[in-house]
Design an enzyme around this catalytic site. Structure first.
Site, PDB file in Angstrom:
ATOM      1  N   CYS A 270     103.193  41.093  -1.223  1.00  0.00           N
ATOM      2  CA  CYS A 270     102.477  40.393  -2.295  1.00  0.00           C
ATOM      3  C   CYS A 270     101.247  41.137  -2.835  1.00  0.00           C
ATOM      4  CB  CYS A 270     102.085  38.984  -1.872  1.00  0.00           C
ATOM      5  SG  CYS A 270     103.082  38.275  -0.577  1.00  0.00           S
ATOM      6  N   ARG A 299     105.486  43.979  11.120  1.00  0.00           N
ATOM      7  CA  ARG A 299     104.701  42.882  11.678  1.00  0.00           C
ATOM      8  C   ARG A 299     104.774  42.974  13.188  1.00  0.00           C
ATOM      9  NH1 ARG A 299     106.778  37.775   7.943  1.00  0.00           N
ATOM     10  NH2 ARG A 299     106.303  38.777   5.961  1.00  0.00           N
ATOM     11  N   GLN A 317     112.555  42.736   2.947  1.00  0.00           N
ATOM     12  CA  GLN A 317     112.982  41.463   2.365  1.00  0.00           C
ATOM     13  C   GLN A 317     113.517  41.682   0.961  1.00  0.00           C
ATOM     14  OE1 GLN A 317     109.100  39.495   2.586  1.00  0.00           O
ATOM     15  NE2 GLN A 317     109.942  38.118   4.115  1.00  0.00           N
ATOM     16  N   ASP A 319     112.522  40.577  -1.655  1.00  0.00           N
ATOM     17  CA  ASP A 319     111.318  39.892  -2.083  1.00  0.00           C
ATOM     18  C   ASP A 319     111.116  40.044  -3.582  1.00  0.00           C
ATOM     19  OD1 ASP A 319     109.003  38.556  -1.638  1.00  0.00           O
ATOM     20  OD2 ASP A 319     107.930  40.227  -0.713  1.00  0.00           O
ATOM     21  N   HIS A 321     108.178  38.718  -6.841  1.00  0.00           N
ATOM     22  CA  HIS A 321     107.018  37.948  -7.274  1.00  0.00           C
ATOM     23  C   HIS A 321     107.102  37.752  -8.780  1.00  0.00           C
ATOM     24  CE1 HIS A 321     105.709  39.621  -3.393  1.00  0.00           C
ATOM     25  NE2 HIS A 321     105.295  38.389  -3.246  1.00  0.00           N
ATOM     26  N   LYS A 401     106.167  24.623  -1.692  1.00  0.00           N
ATOM     27  CA  LYS A 401     107.337  25.502  -1.634  1.00  0.00           C
ATOM     28  C   LYS A 401     108.633  24.723  -1.456  1.00  0.00           C
ATOM     29  CE  LYS A 401     106.560  26.414   3.259  1.00  0.00           C
ATOM     30  NZ  LYS A 401     106.294  27.380   4.295  1.00  0.00           N
ATOM     31  N   HIS A 447     106.393  33.354  -5.283  1.00  0.00           N
ATOM     32  CA  HIS A 447     107.033  34.250  -4.303  1.00  0.00           C
ATOM     33  C   HIS A 447     108.421  33.691  -4.062  1.00  0.00           C
ATOM     34  CE1 HIS A 447     102.932  35.408  -2.607  1.00  0.00           C
ATOM     35  NE2 HIS A 447     102.668  34.255  -3.176  1.00  0.00           N
TER      36      HIS A 447
HETATM   37 ZN   LIG Z   1     104.910  37.278  -1.562  1.00  0.00          ZN
END
Ligand SMILES: [Zn+2]
Ligand SMILES: [Zn+2]
Length: 568
Positions: A270, A299, A317, A319, A321, A401, A447
């Site tokens: 992000c 992580r 991911q 992922d 945005h 979410k 996200h």
């Molecule tokens: Zn994010």
């Protein structure tokens, strides 16, 4: 009779008492501690005089059955603490628990002459506990404190019927048989090494599958107006302080020092995407801006929780945005939700449970913001006729979410996809765009991920399909087998032809008998075998053998290609 989840919890809670009762009869010097029901069954932690051994489980089970047949009613009463202290004198664990209870009285469960400290919630009679099993003995600590007293945990489960119990055993057996760590080894897909615990190595076939998954998502992103970016794997520590990750997440982050600078390895994409957005002034015309980033994330996880591909320390991911105006939230969420369903259906997940997590107590931002965003999430789901639950107060502090949980073929639920609205990060990074009226305004950030982590999703798929990946996803789709070496040349030409058409094909170059070649292709879970003998060469045809043993004879190359296309 239909039993609820609460009924099952009562049964298992009662089964834990039954176990403690049996232990107190057979091993009377044992100190009882706690024994709660769990998602899978129940356990009870004990401090025995002499350590329990596996051989102790069958007699304990037998004694539990015997007590069950005594048909003792289970009663529950509240008694003054002082009285309870007398009942449990000599058991420091129970005395400690009594001291921890804030009320003046404590609950006591009784069955026959057995008593236990307990909040209540039981079946009525010991004879109601019939279908149970003890699984294992393991080590534990008093109140899960590693410096505390070491205890022994006996784990088991209980069900209302023999059939429920059998179904459970079958799922357990399948879960062991089709454990993705085991399949990963058998099918030569990935491995882990001591040099980097929790960092997966993908072998050629495993990487092939990851690439197919990536490509599949990329075509959807392309269609829906996403742009793929890539952002650095390490960025200065200051950025992570600004994003709030440092304060909330630093124990799970990796750091690197060079030239008196401290960098943090990214645990999320992000902040990188945010920097890219804020790189120059943005106009409303550029919104919604949908940025996808498949960057590798690190992580730190405690070594005890690492679990194959399900829990790793390095992963990526699918992922993305989305930076948009407040009025665009609903449309963007709707489009993300559609893509999530489209993708999950492709993997034969038939049951998807959806929940909307709403404003928590520690939320940032105004009520109006939250109301608007939460409504946008709900409206998007309603428009798609998707039923959903409300998880009251379970949203992130930065926004509400939607969570999607999928059920696999072994009846397990997995949370993978999410769509999250975020007011916090745009605020924190002072993001802005110029409206059509020429005014500076704050964009919203959404996200969203579908697979979640590629690694974990890959592991889930392996178990969900029990190793038999569908044709379109199999790293090797077709194996060409020959009855004798005389057909090898025909085989090579055929394989070349299929390769040209984009089919992933291998030839069995061994001189093994055909039965051996079939066996080996089956072990590798190759969906199609093309079997070639004298007859096939003479007629210029192909025999297609499926992994389940079904066969089709006399097919032409065109027919094979046609079938392959249908499954792609
Ligand atoms: Zn994010
Ligand atoms: Zn109880």
């Amino acid at each position: 009779m239909k039993h609820s989840a609460q009924d099952l919890e009562k049964l298992r809670h009662s089964a834990a008492h039954l176990l403690a009762h049996a232990v107190s009869e057979l091993f009377s010097e044992t100190l009882l501690t706690i024994g709660p029901p769990t998602a899978e069954g129940f356990f009870y932690d004990f401090l025995p005089l002499k350590n329990f051994k596996d051989e102790d489980l069958p007699p304990l089970e037998a004694r539990m059955h015997e007590i069950s047949k005594r048909a003792l009613p289970l009663t529950h009463t509240q008694i003054p603490k002082d009285e309870a202290r007398k009942l449990f004198a000599g058991n420091p664990f129970k005395l400690e628990l009594i001291d921890m209870i804030p009320d003046a009285t404590v609950g006591i469960a009784r069955q026959g002459d057995f008593i236990d400290l307990c909040k209540g919630g039981h079946v009525e009679n010991t004879k109601d506990i019939k279908h149970f099993k003890l699984f294992s003995i393991s080590g534990s600590y008093w109140r899960a404190n590693r410096d505390g007293q070491a205890l022994q945990r006996i784990t088991g489960t209980a069900f209302f019927s023999e059939q429920d119990f059998k179904d459970y055993e079958q799922r357990r057996e399948d879960a062991l048989r089709y454990d993705h760590r085991r399949l990963g080894k058998e099918l030569d897909l990935f491995s882990f090494h001591d040099e980097g615990a929790g960092f997966p190595f993908f072998h050629p076939k495993g990487k092939k599958i990851i690439n197919i998954l990536t490509q599949f998502i990329r075509t959807k992103l392309e269609r829906d107006g996403y742009q793929e970016i890539s952002t650095p794997i390490m960025l200065s520590e200051d950025l992570w302080k600004r994003s709030g990750h440092y304060a909330h997440y630093k124990d799970n982050m990796y750091f690197c020092h060079k030239d008196e600078q401290t960098y943090a390895v990214k645990p999320m994409n992000c902040p990188g995407s945010t920097l890219l957005f804020s790189e120059r002034p943005r106009s409303y015309r550029e919104l919604p801006m949908r940025l996808a980033d498949f960057g590798t994330l690190h992580r730190f996880e405690l070594s005890g929780v690492l679990h194959g591909l399900f829990r790793v320390r390095a992963f990526s991911q699918d992922d993305a945005h989305i930076f948009c105006t407040q009025d665009q939230i609903e449309q963007e969420v709707l489009s993300a939700v559609r893509m999530i369903y489209e993708v999950l259906k492709k993997f034969d997940f038939t049951r998807i449970v959806v929940g909307v997590s709403t404003r928590p107590a520690n939320a940032l931002g105004s009520d109006e913001y939250w109301q608007k965003a939460t409504d946008a999430l709900k409206d998007a789901l309603t428009k798609e006729n998707i039923p959903f639950e409300i998880y009251e107060g379970e949203g992130a502090f930065y926004g509400p979410k939607i969570e999607f949980r999928i059920e696999d073929t072994m009846g397990r639920m997995w949370q993978c996809s999410t769509v999250q609205v975020d007011f916090f990060m745009p605020e924190n990074f002072d993001l802005s765009y110029i409206t059509s009226e020429g005014i500076k305004a704050r964009p919203v950030m959404i996200h969203r991920a579908i697979y979640g982590s590629f690694e974990r999703f890959f592991g889930i798929l392996l178990e969900h399909y029990k190793g038999n990946l569908p044709f379109w996803l199999a790293p090797v789709q077709v194996k060409v087998l020959t009855i004798t070496d005389e057909q090898k040349e025909y085989a090579r030409n055929l394989a070349q032809e299929l390769k040209t058409q984009g089919i992933r094909v291998e030839i069995d170059e061994s001189s093994d008998p055909i039965s051996g070649q079939i066996k080996s292709a089956q072990l590798q879970r190759v969906p199609w075998m093309l079997v070639l003998g004298k007859k096939e060469v003479a007629n210029n045809t192909i025999t297609l053998r499926y992994v389940d043993g079904k066969q089709e004879f006399g097919l032409t190359l065109e027919q094979i290609l046609e079938k392959a296309k249908e499954l792609s």
